[in-house]
Design a protein around this motif. Structure first.
Motif, mmCIF file in Angstrom:
data_model
loop_
_atom_site.group_PDB
_atom_site.id
_atom_site.type_symbol
_atom_site.label_atom_id
_atom_site.label_comp_id
_atom_site.label_asym_id
_atom_site.label_seq_id
_atom_site.Cartn_x
_atom_site.Cartn_y
_atom_site.Cartn_z
ATOM 1 N N TRP A 19 0.838 -1.198 0.000
ATOM 2 C CA TRP A 19 0.000 0.000 0.000
ATOM 3 C C TRP A 19 0.875 1.252 0.000
ATOM 4 N N LEU A 22 2.333 1.710 -3.457
ATOM 5 C CA LEU A 22 1.344 2.250 -4.389
ATOM 6 C C LEU A 22 1.156 3.751 -4.186
ATOM 7 N N ARG A 23 1.092 4.197 -2.939
ATOM 8 C CA ARG A 23 0.918 5.629 -2.661
ATOM 9 C C ARG A 23 2.120 6.436 -3.160
ATOM 10 N N GLN A 25 4.199 5.630 -5.638
ATOM 11 C CA GLN A 25 4.175 5.632 -7.104
ATOM 12 C C GLN A 25 3.053 6.527 -7.626
ATOM 13 N N GLU A 26 1.945 6.577 -6.906
ATOM 14 C CA GLU A 26 0.824 7.426 -7.307
ATOM 15 C C GLU A 26 1.223 8.902 -7.251
ATOM 16 N N ARG A 27 1.961 9.288 -6.230
ATOM 17 C CA ARG A 27 2.427 10.672 -6.129
ATOM 18 C C ARG A 27 3.409 11.031 -7.236
ATOM 19 N N ARG A 28 4.186 10.052 -7.689
ATOM 20 C CA ARG A 28 5.133 10.273 -8.783
ATOM 21 C C ARG A 28 4.433 10.327 -10.133
ATOM 22 N N GLY A 29 3.215 9.846 -10.189
ATOM 23 C CA GLY A 29 2.478 9.830 -11.443
ATOM 24 C C GLY A 29 2.725 8.581 -12.266
ATOM 25 N N THR A 31 1.967 4.709 -13.211
ATOM 26 C CA THR A 31 0.907 3.715 -13.083
ATOM 27 C C THR A 31 1.537 2.372 -12.746
ATOM 28 N N GLU A 34 -1.665 -3.618 -10.638
ATOM 29 C CA GLU A 34 -2.147 -4.098 -9.344
ATOM 30 C C GLU A 34 -1.740 -5.561 -9.138
#
Length: 83
Positions: A19, A22-23, A25-29, A31, A34
């Motif tokens: 988790w 994922l957070r 990588q999400e902030r880095r933009g 994808t 899953e």
């Protein structure tokens, strides 16, 4: 406390780390594909087995003999032991 160390942490750690990954990588933009929860569950069970096995191998004194409880002798605590 022992249940937390030997059961809950090994089961929850893979999911928590994933988790967090994922957070980040999400902030880095970026994808990220899953990972199925079944993989996280399998990794958690493997860590649980390793944790329980380590606890079993590093066990305490065998349950044979007579247990002498800790006591204070001349102001010094003598730990409990088996005789």
């Amino acid at each position: 406390m022992r249940a937390i160390l030997e059961v809950i942490i090994p089961l929850a750690l893979p999911a928590l780390l994933y988790w967090l990954y994922l957070r980040i990588q999400e902030r880095r933009g970026v994808t990220v594909r899953e990972v199925p929860l079944s993989w996280l569950a399998v990794i958690g069970v493997v860590l649980l087995i390793i944790s329980l096995g380590a606890g079993w191998l590093a066990g305490s004194e065998p349950p044979t003999g007579k247990y002498v409880p800790p006591k204070v002798v001349d102001g010094v605590v003598v730990p409990g032991h088996f005789e």
